[in-house]
Design a protein around this motif. Structure first.
Motif, short mmCIF file in Angstrom:
data_model
loop_
_atom_site.label_atom_id
_atom_site.label_comp_id
_atom_site.label_asym_id
_atom_site.label_seq_id
_atom_site.Cartn_x
_atom_site.Cartn_y
_atom_site.Cartn_z
N ASP A 122 0.80 -1.21 0.00
CA ASP A 122 0.00 0.00 0.00
C ASP A 122 0.85 1.28 0.00
O ASP A 122 0.82 2.06 0.94
N ILE A 123 1.57 1.49 -1.09
CA ILE A 123 2.45 2.68 -1.21
C ILE A 123 1.60 3.94 -1.31
O ILE A 123 0.66 4.02 -2.09
N LYS A 124 1.94 4.94 -0.47
CA LYS A 124 1.26 6.24 -0.53
C LYS A 124 2.33 7.31 -0.72
O LYS A 124 3.29 7.38 0.06
N ILE A 125 2.18 8.13 -1.75
CA ILE A 125 3.17 9.18 -1.99
C ILE A 125 2.94 10.33 -1.00
O ILE A 125 1.78 10.69 -0.72
N PRO A 126 4.01 10.90 -0.41
CA PRO A 126 3.82 12.05 0.50
C PRO A 126 3.06 13.18 -0.21
O PRO A 126 3.21 13.36 -1.43
N LYS A 127 2.26 13.94 0.56
CA LYS A 127 1.40 14.96 -0.05
C LYS A 127 2.23 16.09 -0.67
O LYS A 127 1.83 16.73 -1.63
#
Length: 340
Positions: free
Chosen positions: A202-207
């Protein structure tokens, strides 16, 4: 001895198991998609092995050279293309293939035809092989529009219609990043097992990111909004620290870093390439799909990248993709210019 930790290490989530778990969430599925993905994974393993021994096997030289047996030696990108075409056709699940290496789309013969269209760049950044820089394979998967006879229009769809997209990066490790439309997951090839293991769930890119990635050698040809954005990255007027420049020149490697660390990757249009340089179907769309699935954004300078409807299979487009807030800034600069 920590038996609990050892037990954990033996419960490995392989990509095959992961895909089958996803499949079980759709009771209507017949496993066709899982079979197609397993053939793509096999192609990635094959190319990874070839990349690792490219120097030894003289796979780097130009296509058309012959070895001592009188056999023609294939350049690595030609070999990679053959590997993927054969893997995809033999899956029995594809109908149209579009490759960066082939001028025309490949229509699969009726006896091996399935319902999926696959667009791919078999070896992106292949000019970097000689200097050991990370290179990769990029792919996107569409469903045949109406289950009838396959036509070229079936692949000339906007990127938002993609079912899945991903890339495999051949670098210090072999990493496969995949999205089937519900988040992004990263898998690393364990050479001792010959299996891709889930290492980045579940990779989430920093905002917002601290890195910008662009070829500044083209700066004299940029349009106003791009020049303003890069200027802002280097000399921020709001007291925030300047962004770092990181540019590898291999799209897979640059996008992979952007996905994990945040920031923005840009390949804008300029006077030299007024339509940008990256190809819509098998570079811009898959990477934009992954970015959006990870919570980022993707923009062409005019619209959301995934809304673009390509007219030709090798069409090009400018692209700005990465952290949500950073792309938002670029959109604001283009909107301001349009108003002016």
């Amino acid at each position: 001895m920590d038996h609990a930790a050892d037990a954990f290490r033996t419960d490995l989530m392989t990509i095959t198991r992961f895909v089958l778990n996803e499949q079980s969430k759709h009771p209507e599925s017949r496993g066709d998609f899982s079979i197609l993905l397993s053939h793509i994974v096999l192609g990635c393993k094959f190319v990874c092995a070839a990349v690792n021994k490219a120097g030894l096997a003289k796979l780097i030289g130009l296509a058309g050279e012959t070895n001592v047996q009188g056999e023609e030696q294939k350049k690595l990108d030609v070999l990679s293309n053959e590997v993927f075409v054969k893997a995809l056709v033999s899956s029995g699940r594809t109908c149209i293939l579009v490759s960066e290496e082939d001028e025309e789309a490949i229509f699969v013969e009726p006896s091996k035809r399935g319902k999926y269209c696959v667009v791919f760049d078999p070896l992106d950044g292949s000019s970097n092989i000689d200097c050991g820089v990370s290179i990769g394979t990029i792919f996107g998967i569409y469903m045949l529009k109406d289950g009838g006879e396959s036509r070229l229009e079936d692949v000339l769809q906007p990127g938002k219609n993609m079912l899945a997209a991903g890339y495999c990066m051949y670098g210090s490790s072999c990493t496969l990043v995949l999205s089937t439309g519900s988040g992004v997951n990263g898998f690393t090839l364990d050479p001792s097992l010959g299996e891709f293991i889930l290492t980045h769930p579940d990779i989430k890119i920093p905002k917002k990111g601290k890195i910008y990635s662009v070829n500044e050698g083209n700066a004299k040809n940029w349009d106003g909004p791009t020049a303003k954005f890069v200027e802002k990255c280097k000399f921020p007027k709001d007291g925030s620290p300047a962004k770092s420049l990181r540019y590898i020149g291999s799209m897979v490697a640059d996008v992979h870093r952007t996905l994990l660390y945040g920031g923005v990757f840009l390949y804008p249009a300029d006077k030299k390439s007024p339509n940008g340089k990256l190809r819509v179907l098998y570079e811009v769309f898959p990477m934009s799909f992954l970015m959006e699935q990870a919570g980022g954004q993707s923009f062409t300078g005019k619209e959301r990248a995934l809304d673009l409807v390509p007219k030709k299979i090798h069409e090009r487009s400018p692209i700005f993709l990465g952290s949500y807030d950073d792309v938002e800034e670029i959109k604001a600069l283009y909107a301001a210019e349009e108003k002016a």
